[in-house]
Design an enzyme around this catalytic site. Structure first.
Site, PDB file in Angstrom:
ATOM      1  N   LYS A 165     -60.251  89.883  26.246  1.00 13.75           N
ATOM      2  CA  LYS A 165     -59.575  91.165  26.007  1.00 13.75           C
ATOM      3  C   LYS A 165     -60.535  92.299  25.639  1.00 13.75           C
ATOM      4  O   LYS A 165     -60.295  93.456  25.951  1.00 13.75           O
ATOM      5  CB  LYS A 165     -58.517  91.015  24.921  1.00 13.75           C
ATOM      6  CG  LYS A 165     -57.260  90.316  25.419  1.00 13.75           C
ATOM      7  CD  LYS A 165     -56.124  90.468  24.433  1.00 13.75           C
ATOM      8  CE  LYS A 165     -54.841  89.897  25.005  1.00 13.75           C
ATOM      9  NZ  LYS A 165     -54.871  88.416  25.042  1.00 13.75           N
ATOM     10  N   GLU A 206     -50.139  98.642  20.924  1.00 12.98           N
ATOM     11  CA  GLU A 206     -49.064  97.775  20.460  1.00 12.98           C
ATOM     12  C   GLU A 206     -49.548  96.352  20.639  1.00 12.98           C
ATOM     13  O   GLU A 206     -50.412  96.070  21.468  1.00 12.98           O
ATOM     14  CB  GLU A 206     -47.775  98.019  21.245  1.00 12.98           C
ATOM     15  CG  GLU A 206     -47.531  97.124  22.436  1.00 12.98           C
ATOM     16  CD  GLU A 206     -48.388  97.464  23.647  1.00 12.98           C
ATOM     17  OE1 GLU A 206     -48.712  98.648  23.827  1.00 12.98           O
ATOM     18  OE2 GLU A 206     -48.731  96.525  24.389  1.00 12.98           O
ATOM     19  N   SER A 227     -60.134  81.794  29.527  1.00 16.04           N
ATOM     20  CA  SER A 227     -59.938  83.150  29.002  1.00 16.04           C
ATOM     21  C   SER A 227     -60.226  83.281  27.511  1.00 16.04           C
ATOM     22  O   SER A 227     -60.578  84.364  27.042  1.00 16.04           O
ATOM     23  CB  SER A 227     -58.522  83.630  29.301  1.00 16.04           C
ATOM     24  OG  SER A 227     -57.562  82.715  28.804  1.00 16.04           O
TER      25      SER A 227
HETATM   26  C1  LIG Z   1     -53.941  87.715  25.852  1.00 18.25           C
HETATM   27  C2  LIG Z   1     -54.492  86.475  26.419  1.00 18.25           C
HETATM   28  C3  LIG Z   1     -54.098  86.008  27.696  1.00 18.25           C
HETATM   29  C4  LIG Z   1     -53.022  86.661  28.513  1.00 18.25           C
HETATM   30  O1  LIG Z   1     -53.284  87.970  28.913  1.00 18.25           O
HETATM   31  P1  LIG Z   1     -53.703  88.334  30.410  1.00 18.25           P
HETATM   32  O2  LIG Z   1     -53.606  89.809  30.446  1.00 18.25           O
HETATM   33  O3  LIG Z   1     -52.732  87.660  31.321  1.00 18.25           O
HETATM   34  O4  LIG Z   1     -55.073  87.844  30.623  1.00 18.25           O
HETATM   35  C5  LIG Z   1     -54.714  84.878  28.210  1.00 18.25           C
HETATM   36  N1  LIG Z   1     -55.652  84.200  27.507  1.00 18.25           N
HETATM   37  C6  LIG Z   1     -56.045  84.608  26.277  1.00 18.25           C
HETATM   38  C7  LIG Z   1     -57.066  83.811  25.552  1.00 18.25           C
HETATM   39  C8  LIG Z   1     -55.494  85.750  25.700  1.00 18.25           C
HETATM   40  O5  LIG Z   1     -55.881  86.148  24.475  1.00 18.25           O
END
Ligand SMILES: *Cc1c(COP(=O)(O)O)cnc(C)c1O
Length: 398
Positions: free
Chosen positions: A93, A115, A381
């Site tokens: 993020k 938000e 992610s």
């Molecule tokens: C917020 C988050 C997501 C989901 O958000 P996307 O916009 O779909 O990437 C996925 N993995 C993690 C670790 C997150 O913090």
């Protein structure tokens, strides 16, 4: 990008039938100011220089592309992990919040609003506001403030003000309404940082460009490791879709590369407790963009469910709605239990505790026909420290 560009964005902000900016008249000036300037700001050499320097020295990029030996052996197929879990703050993020804070500065904005639902985006926003010395106000549903106490504490420690949204269901949707109201009332000094490839144009495009650093790195890292820039497939979880958009971006027009989008099946796609938006969603407007969303026949949003807070969203970014509907991307839905199992497998085989969101992408390996010579890239992610309680409680109840 040159040649036949079908999936990246056209100038009007539409991805096929999805996208656009369906916003109240009063919000038009704020969004238009951003729309008319974001591309030229992002092309300025001074912007690019500062963005790249922060990604390198503050976020810790490039993140490794790691060949997961034991996981590959387990699945009898080559598996590479793109380690976004190693980014500062523990997830992808921050790539986007750094980009947006630099845009905000160049637009002369002194005040940042956001938000947040689970609090992850709020923390990423509070982080970059501290970094740049800007005022930060994060709207959060009253219920979420109670449920996500550790992230609220993080935001406060980083100097942000967390403002409770006490209307409606007291969750993300209400926090979004409050943030929009704030922006309308403070158009000249405030920038609204959206955390995924959702919202009115230009947000989905701007956020996917900031996250595209992920696939930009995969290109050369994979070439270095395998001699070929192109994997067989790229697998990513989709909440709003920003980590997936980033992992796909430079491969969108390379149609030999399969794109696998993993949604949260929750307790089952047809159980009434799910966040599998692309499968049970229909076309409609949410957060200012035309896309697929979970709604009743008369257009009321259906509460989503997922064990993972980051995937617990009733919509999907317009780029993904288009990729899925045009069959460029293939969707897999993974249920809560399965995601948790995949997290334990990963922890034991590789010594990496993945975020619950990312665990959905890992679990998708069980649902695909993997061949021994396939090159699978999974976008990891985020890291799972934040999810330890859920992992422990969930397995205890099995
Ligand atoms: C917020 C988050 C997501 C989901 O958000 P996307 O916009 O779909 O990437 C996925 N993995 C993690 C670790 C997150 O913090």
């Amino acid at each position: 990008m040159q040649g036949s560009v079908k999936y990246t964005y056209p100038a009007d902000g539409f991805y096929g039938p999805f996208g656009g900016a369906f916003i109240p008249e009063l919000l038009q000036p704020c969004v238009e100011e951003l729309r008319s300037q974001y591309l030229s700001i992002m092309a300025e050499p001074s912007f690019l220089h500062q963005f790249e320097a922060l990604l390198k020295d503050y976020v810790g990029r490039p993140t490794p592309l790691y060949y997961a030996h034991r996981l590959s052996k387990h699945y009898q197929s080559h598996i590479y992990l793109k380690r976004e879990d190693l980014c500062h703050t523990g997830a992808h993020k921050v790539n986007n919040t750094i980009g947006q804070i630099l845009v905000a500065q160049r637009l002369g904005k002194q005040r940042i609003i956001a938000e947040t639902g689970a609090g992850q985006h709020g923390v990423a926003t509070a982080t970059v506001c501290a970094l740049m010395g800007l005022e930060c106000i994060v709207y959060m549903g009253e219920k979420d403030i109670v449920r996500q106490a550790p992230n609220v504490q993080r935001m406060k420690m980083l100097g942000a003000e967390v403002r409770p949204a006490s209307s409606g269901s007291k969750t993300l949707k209400d926090a979004t309404n409050e943030a929009i109201r704030d922006w309308i009332n403070n158009p000249s000094d405030t920038h609204y940082i959206i955390g995924s490839v959702v919202g009115p144009h230009p947000y989905p495009d701007m956020v996917s460009r900031f996250q595209s650093v992920i696939s930009q790195e995969i290109l050369w890292q994979l070439k270095e490791k395998t001699g070929n820039e192109n994997p067989t497939r790229i697998i990513a979880c989709v909440g709003g879709g920003s980590n997936a958009a980033g992992a796909y971006f430079h491969y969108l027009e390379r149609e030999s590369v399969e794109l696998i989008s993993v949604e949260a099946g929750g307790m089952g796609v047809h159980s009434g407790k799910t966040a599998a938006t692309s499968q049970i969603g229909t076309q409609g407007v949410i957060h200012g963009s035309m896309t697929l969303l979970m709604q009743t026949k008369d257009g009321q949003i259906v509460e989503p469910h997922s064990i993972s807070a980051g995937l617990d969203y009733p919509g999907i970014g317009p780029m993904h709605a288009h990729l899925i509907q045009s069959k460029r991307a293939k969707v897999v839905a993974i249920e809560d239990d399965h995601a948790v199992k995949a997290a334990f497998l990963m922890a034991k085989l590789e010594g990496i505790i993945p975020a619950l969101e990312s665990s959905h992408a890992l679990a998708a390996l069980d649902e695909l026909e993997l061949k021994p010579n396939d090159i699978n890239v999974i976008n990891l992610s985020g890291r799972g420290d934040k999810d330890l309680n859920t992992f422990m409680n969930h397995t205890r109840h099995e």
